[in-house]
Enzyme design. Sequence first.
Site, PDB file in Angstrom:
ATOM      1  N   PRO A   1      46.026 -44.031 -11.250  1.00  0.00           N
ATOM      2  CA  PRO A   1      46.584 -44.977 -10.273  1.00  0.00           C
ATOM      3  C   PRO A   1      47.821 -44.407  -9.573  1.00  0.00           C
ATOM      4  O   PRO A   1      48.284 -44.964  -8.582  1.00  0.00           O
ATOM      5  CB  PRO A   1      46.940 -46.198 -11.125  1.00  0.00           C
ATOM      6  CG  PRO A   1      47.016 -45.718 -12.523  1.00  0.00           C
ATOM      7  CD  PRO A   1      46.138 -44.515 -12.629  1.00  0.00           C
TER       8      PRO A   1
ATOM      9  N   ASP B   1      28.003 -45.216   9.723  1.00  0.00           N
ATOM     10  CA  ASP B   1      28.782 -45.918   8.703  1.00  0.00           C
ATOM     11  C   ASP B   1      30.235 -46.103   9.130  1.00  0.00           C
ATOM     12  O   ASP B   1      30.776 -45.315   9.912  1.00  0.00           O
ATOM     13  CB  ASP B   1      28.786 -45.113   7.392  1.00  0.00           C
ATOM     14  CG  ASP B   1      27.559 -45.410   6.555  1.00  0.00           C
ATOM     15  OD1 ASP B   1      26.854 -46.378   6.855  1.00  0.00           O
ATOM     16  OD2 ASP B   1      27.327 -44.652   5.595  1.00  0.00           O
TER      17      ASP B   1
ATOM     18  N   GLU C   1      46.382 -45.975 -22.392  1.00  0.00           N
ATOM     19  CA  GLU C   1      47.624 -45.929 -21.595  1.00  0.00           C
ATOM     20  C   GLU C   1      47.656 -44.741 -20.632  1.00  0.00           C
ATOM     21  O   GLU C   1      48.587 -44.585 -19.859  1.00  0.00           O
ATOM     22  CB  GLU C   1      48.846 -45.859 -22.518  1.00  0.00           C
ATOM     23  CG  GLU C   1      49.435 -47.207 -22.886  1.00  0.00           C
ATOM     24  CD  GLU C   1      49.642 -48.112 -21.689  1.00  0.00           C
ATOM     25  OE1 GLU C   1      50.361 -47.723 -20.746  1.00  0.00           O
ATOM     26  OE2 GLU C   1      49.062 -49.207 -21.682  1.00  0.00           O
TER      27      GLU C   1
ATOM     28  N   ARG D   1      27.253 -38.553  -0.798  1.00  0.00           N
ATOM     29  CA  ARG D   1      26.721 -39.052   0.481  1.00  0.00           C
ATOM     30  C   ARG D   1      27.009 -38.098   1.630  1.00  0.00           C
ATOM     31  O   ARG D   1      26.370 -38.156   2.671  1.00  0.00           O
ATOM     32  CB  ARG D   1      27.324 -40.427   0.821  1.00  0.00           C
ATOM     33  CG  ARG D   1      26.927 -41.513  -0.129  1.00  0.00           C
ATOM     34  CD  ARG D   1      27.486 -42.849   0.310  1.00  0.00           C
ATOM     35  NE  ARG D   1      26.553 -43.577   1.147  1.00  0.00           N
ATOM     36  CZ  ARG D   1      26.701 -43.806   2.430  1.00  0.00           C
ATOM     37  NH1 ARG D   1      27.749 -43.365   3.071  1.00  0.00           N
ATOM     38  NH2 ARG D   1      25.794 -44.490   3.101  1.00  0.00           N
TER      39      ARG D   1
HETATM   40  C1  LIG Z   1      45.047 -48.254 -18.027  1.00  0.00           C
HETATM   41  S1  LIG Z   1      44.974 -46.837 -17.041  1.00  0.00           S
HETATM   42  C2  LIG Z   1      46.542 -46.075 -17.353  1.00  0.00           C
HETATM   43  C3  LIG Z   1      47.582 -46.498 -16.374  1.00  0.00           C
HETATM   44  C4  LIG Z   1      48.943 -45.855 -16.643  1.00  0.00           C
HETATM   45  N1  LIG Z   1      49.523 -46.370 -17.847  1.00  0.00           N
HETATM   46  C5  LIG Z   1      49.853 -46.163 -15.463  1.00  0.00           C
HETATM   47  O1  LIG Z   1      50.453 -47.241 -15.448  1.00  0.00           O
HETATM   48  O2  LIG Z   1      49.928 -45.345 -14.524  1.00  0.00           O
HETATM   49  C6  LIG Z   1      43.839 -45.799 -17.867  1.00  0.00           C
HETATM   50  C7  LIG Z   1      43.130 -44.801 -16.985  1.00  0.00           C
HETATM   51  O3  LIG Z   1      42.356 -45.470 -16.029  1.00  0.00           O
HETATM   52  C8  LIG Z   1      42.243 -44.694 -14.846  1.00  0.00           C
HETATM   53  N2  LIG Z   1      42.703 -45.531 -13.727  1.00  0.00           N
HETATM   54  C9  LIG Z   1      43.264 -46.747 -13.806  1.00  0.00           C
HETATM   55  N3  LIG Z   1      43.535 -47.240 -12.619  1.00  0.00           N
HETATM   56  C10 LIG Z   1      43.137 -46.330 -11.721  1.00  0.00           C
HETATM   57  C11 LIG Z   1      43.151 -46.262 -10.294  1.00  0.00           C
HETATM   58  N4  LIG Z   1      43.646 -47.236  -9.544  1.00  0.00           N
HETATM   59  N5  LIG Z   1      42.654 -45.162  -9.710  1.00  0.00           N
HETATM   60  C12 LIG Z   1      42.152 -44.145 -10.443  1.00  0.00           C
HETATM   61  N6  LIG Z   1      42.115 -44.145 -11.802  1.00  0.00           N
HETATM   62  C13 LIG Z   1      42.597 -45.220 -12.431  1.00  0.00           C
HETATM   63  C14 LIG Z   1      43.080 -43.445 -15.060  1.00  0.00           C
HETATM   64  O4  LIG Z   1      42.226 -42.382 -15.432  1.00  0.00           O
HETATM   65  C15 LIG Z   1      44.003 -43.858 -16.194  1.00  0.00           C
HETATM   66  O5  LIG Z   1      44.433 -42.752 -16.955  1.00  0.00           O
END
Ligand SMILES: C[S@@+](CC[C@H](N)C(=O)[O-])C[C@H]1O[C@@H](n2cnc3c(N)ncnc32)[C@H](O)[C@@H]1O
Length: 227
Positions: free
Chosen positions: A87, A167, A114, A152
Amino acid sequence: MRFDVLTLFPEMIESHCSYSILKRAIEAGVIEVGTVNPRDFTHDRHRKVDDTPYGGGAGMVLMPQPYVDAYESVKKLENSITIMLSPQGEQLSEKVVKELAEFDQIICLCGHYEGFDERIREIIKPREISLGDFVLTGGELPALCVIDAVSRKLEGTLGKIESAEDDSFSDGLLEYPQYTKPREYRGLKVPEVLLNGNHKDINAFRQEQRILRTKLRRPDLLENKDI
Ligand SMILES: C[S@@+](CC[C@H](N)C(=O)[O-])C[C@H]1O[C@@H](n2cnc3c(N)ncnc32)[C@H](O)[C@@H]1O
């Protein structure tokens, strides 16, 4: 294009790729999708991949050793990129998808719980990609979004019937409204112009609709466009 996905839940990736267009792309040899499970690279009896965070706090953090060893086990092609689904990364967009489609191999690092011990980032130095400003439970869905969107773009994935030419975002605009049979449903009629077989009129109508839609829904897309 080869995708190698590091994930604790390989079935999530395999399952999605065994349907519909991705399945056909794999069968046609346009894409290959492999998975590597960091749990297979642990050295302890419990196959432990995560532990509590130093400094305290909730949740479990993914340990560096199984992830780095799993990553290093992947055979890298010359024209390869490694992405971490996170994220905290740059947001996935048409532009990013097009850039990724230029590679021959994309290695995807999926987090869970996490997230990653920071040293995984420092050692692997991936390009970090986010699906948006929200937090998911794992990186598998975003990795599948990357696999799907990039596939795609590759010749041979879409048949004529699913063509991506018109698209949304293909030339910076949203797609025009689409209609199929019947001509009238619950009193709502298909625009007359689409029924008359005049392709010049149809194209003009569609282009007008694309601009209108984009103005209404995504005016930001028009900022640098001469329309
Ligand atoms: C619960 S999340 C961890 C978030 C982290 N503790 C933070 O607050 O940045 C677990 C995993 O989900 C994936 N993930 C969660 N949200 C995401 C997003 N918006 N985009 C891409 N990957 C995401 C990532 O691989 C991340 O390591």
